[in-house]
Design a protein around this motif. Sequence first.
Motif, PDB file in Angstrom:
ATOM      1  N   MET A  64       0.847  -1.200   0.000  1.00  0.00           N
ATOM      2  CA  MET A  64       0.000   0.000   0.000  1.00  0.00           C
ATOM      3  C   MET A  64       0.882   1.249   0.000  1.00  0.00           C
ATOM      4  N   ASN A  65       0.575   2.181  -0.890  1.00  0.00           N
ATOM      5  CA  ASN A  65       1.320   3.432  -0.952  1.00  0.00           C
ATOM      6  C   ASN A  65       0.827   4.407   0.108  1.00  0.00           C
ATOM      7  N   ILE A  66       1.763   5.145   0.701  1.00  0.00           N
ATOM      8  CA  ILE A  66       1.458   6.170   1.690  1.00  0.00           C
ATOM      9  C   ILE A  66       1.630   7.535   1.044  1.00  0.00           C
ATOM     10  N   ASN A  67       0.674   8.419   1.260  1.00  0.00           N
ATOM     11  CA  ASN A  67       0.720   9.759   0.687  1.00  0.00           C
ATOM     12  C   ASN A  67       1.844  10.568   1.329  1.00  0.00           C
ATOM     13  N   PRO A  68       2.883  10.946   0.572  1.00  0.00           N
ATOM     14  CA  PRO A  68       4.010  11.676   1.181  1.00  0.00           C
ATOM     15  C   PRO A  68       3.646  13.066   1.671  1.00  0.00           C
ATOM     16  N   SER A  69       2.510  13.607   1.207  1.00  0.00           N
ATOM     17  CA  SER A  69       2.133  14.976   1.603  1.00  0.00           C
ATOM     18  C   SER A  69       1.733  15.081   3.067  1.00  0.00           C
ATOM     19  N   ARG A  88       3.091   2.027  10.091  1.00  0.00           N
ATOM     20  CA  ARG A  88       4.447   2.285   9.595  1.00  0.00           C
ATOM     21  C   ARG A  88       5.120   3.413  10.364  1.00  0.00           C
ATOM     22  N   ILE A  89       4.343   4.435  10.721  1.00  0.00           N
ATOM     23  CA  ILE A  89       4.909   5.545  11.491  1.00  0.00           C
ATOM     24  C   ILE A  89       5.407   5.041  12.847  1.00  0.00           C
ATOM     25  N   GLY A  90       4.640   4.136  13.470  1.00  0.00           N
ATOM     26  CA  GLY A  90       5.090   3.558  14.730  1.00  0.00           C
ATOM     27  C   GLY A  90       6.424   2.843  14.584  1.00  0.00           C
ATOM     28  N   ARG A  91       6.556   2.060  13.546  1.00  0.00           N
ATOM     29  CA  ARG A  91       7.799   1.320  13.338  1.00  0.00           C
ATOM     30  C   ARG A  91       8.952   2.256  12.973  1.00  0.00           C
ATOM     31  N   ALA A  92       8.700   3.196  12.071  1.00  0.00           N
ATOM     32  CA  ALA A  92       9.767   4.112  11.637  1.00  0.00           C
ATOM     33  C   ALA A  92      10.223   5.010  12.781  1.00  0.00           C
ATOM     34  N   PHE A  93       9.272   5.495  13.564  1.00  0.00           N
ATOM     35  CA  PHE A  93       9.617   6.346  14.711  1.00  0.00           C
ATOM     36  C   PHE A  93      10.456   5.566  15.722  1.00  0.00           C
ATOM     37  N   ILE A 114      12.267   9.735   9.040  1.00  0.00           N
ATOM     38  CA  ILE A 114      11.076   8.937   9.364  1.00  0.00           C
ATOM     39  C   ILE A 114      10.178   8.816   8.140  1.00  0.00           C
ATOM     40  N   ARG A 115       9.990   9.902   7.414  1.00  0.00           N
ATOM     41  CA  ARG A 115       9.190   9.866   6.184  1.00  0.00           C
ATOM     42  C   ARG A 115       9.735   8.836   5.198  1.00  0.00           C
ATOM     43  N   ASN A 116      11.040   8.865   4.974  1.00  0.00           N
ATOM     44  CA  ASN A 116      11.628   7.955   3.994  1.00  0.00           C
ATOM     45  C   ASN A 116      11.446   6.489   4.401  1.00  0.00           C
ATOM     46  N   THR A 117      11.576   6.215   5.699  1.00  0.00           N
ATOM     47  CA  THR A 117      11.382   4.853   6.182  1.00  0.00           C
ATOM     48  C   THR A 117       9.930   4.414   6.002  1.00  0.00           C
ATOM     49  N   VAL A 118       9.004   5.326   6.307  1.00  0.00           N
ATOM     50  CA  VAL A 118       7.576   5.024   6.136  1.00  0.00           C
ATOM     51  C   VAL A 118       7.249   4.753   4.670  1.00  0.00           C
ATOM     52  N   LEU A 119       7.754   5.589   3.779  1.00  0.00           N
ATOM     53  CA  LEU A 119       7.430   5.445   2.365  1.00  0.00           C
ATOM     54  C   LEU A 119       8.025   4.169   1.765  1.00  0.00           C
TER      55      LEU A 119
END
Length: 457
Positions: free
Chosen positions: A1-6, A28-33, A135-140
Motif C-alpha cells: 500500500m502506498n502512503i501519501n508523502p504529503s 508504519r509511522i510507529g515502526r519508523a519512529f 522517518i518519512r523515507n522509512t515510512v514510504l
Amino acid sequence: MNINPSIFKAYDIRGVYLDEITPEAAYRIGRAFAQYIWVTVLNKERSPLIVVNADARASSPELRAELLRGLLDEKCHVIDCGLSTTPLHYFSINHLQADGGVMVTASHNPAKYNGFKLSRRGAEPIGEGTGMEEIRNTVLRGIFPVPDEKGTVTEDNLQMAYLDYLCSLVDISKIKNMRVVFDVGNGMVGLILPKLLERLHLETTILFGDIDMTFPNHEANPVKDETLHVLQKTIIEKHADVGFAFDGDGDRVRFMTSSGFAVRGDITIALFAEYFLQNHPGEKIVFDSARSSRVVTERVQEAGGIVVESRVGNTFIKKHMRKENAIFGGEVSGHYCHRDFFFAESALLSMLRLLIILSENEKIADELVKPFLRYVSSGEVNVSVAEKDKALDNVVVHYKDAQEVKYIDGVSIVYEDFWFNVRPSNTEPLLRITMEAKEKGVLEKQLTDILNLVRNL
C-alpha cells in the motif's frame, strides 16, 4: 500500500483520515519512529521507552491502536497515557523520562483530519531538519523485518501530576479573584481545565467545555477572529475581567480584554517578555520575527533582554530556545513556550502566568495592552503567485534602497516609516505578506504597492 508523502509536514504529520492518514500509515509511522529513536537517541543500546497519548477525535482510537502495533513490533516499551492535551503529553514524556513520544492529534483542524506529533527525549520536537525526513523515507519505503518478539504496554494517567507541576511553576495564591470566561471550543482542554479551576479563586464561565472534536460550535482555532464572537459577547455580558480561547489540542491560547479586544499573539509575546525580563534581565526571548510587530523587539530591548529571531513554526522556535537557553519563546499563532516547561508550550501555564500579570498590576487588561499597540498592521495577507521564487527576487530588486534586508524567513524589508515580510507558503502557490507602519495612510499605500508588484508578474 502506498502512503501519501504529503502528510509529512514541517512540524508534524497530518492529513484527512482514510484519504491521507490511514491505519497502515499509522502502523508504519510507529515502526519508523521507533527505529529512529533506537538509532539516534539510544545508539541501539536498548529498546525504546515511548509515551503515547491521543485526542478524542473519532479516528484516534484506530490510529492509536495501529501506532501501538507498530511500536510493539519494534520491541518498544510503551506507556499509554490515554486521552490528553498535547502539553500534558510533553509533561508525560519528561515525567516518565521516556526516550520519545507520539501524540495522536490534528490540533485545531476539522474533524476529518488527524495526525501525529513526534518528540524525542525531553519532548524535543521532531520536524523538518530534525528527523522528519528520515522517518518519512522509512515510512514510504515500507520495508520492515518480521518481528521475532513484541514490546510491552502499560497504562498511566498523569493529569493530576501535570496540574501539580503547573502549580509549582506559578504561585497561584497570588492570582486575585477575577471574573474570567473560557472558550474551550469543545477541545481537549475541557479534560483538565475544570480540575485546575478547583485550585483557583475565580468567578468563571466555561463556553463549549464538553469534549466533542467534531467542533459543533466553531473551529477550535483562536487565531481566527471569527471563532471568538461568543467569547467576546460573553465577556461583555458578564462584565468579565479577561477571557481565554484555546485550540483543539490545548497547546495554543489567545486572551481577550474586558472590552472584548482580542489580543494578537505578537502583542502577548511582548507582554510576556516584559514580565520575564522584570525579574530576569539579560535573558533571551525567541519569536517569529517575520509576522511579529516591531514592538516585540523594542519591548525586549527596552526591558534589558536579548532578541533572538526565528523562522515561523514552533519547532524552529523551540530549536532556538534550546540552543540559546532562552527563558521564553512565542509565535503569533499563540504557541508560547517556557524554559521551565521543557522549552515547550502549555496553554494552561500561559493562562496562569497571564492571570499573574493581571493580578500584579493595578491596570485592567486593556490598559496593559495599550502601550504595545504602537503601530498599524496589515495582518497576514495571502497572494496567489505562480512563481514564488521569481516574485521574491522581484521584491528584493524593487526595494533595493531599503534601510535593511533580512533573509531569516523569506525576505524582510525595512524602511523608516514602514516594514514588511514576504515569505512563501510551504504547501501552496502563495506568498504571505505581513506589513506594519507608523501611520495608517502609509500602510495602505505601501501595501497596495507591493500587492500590485507581486500580482503583476
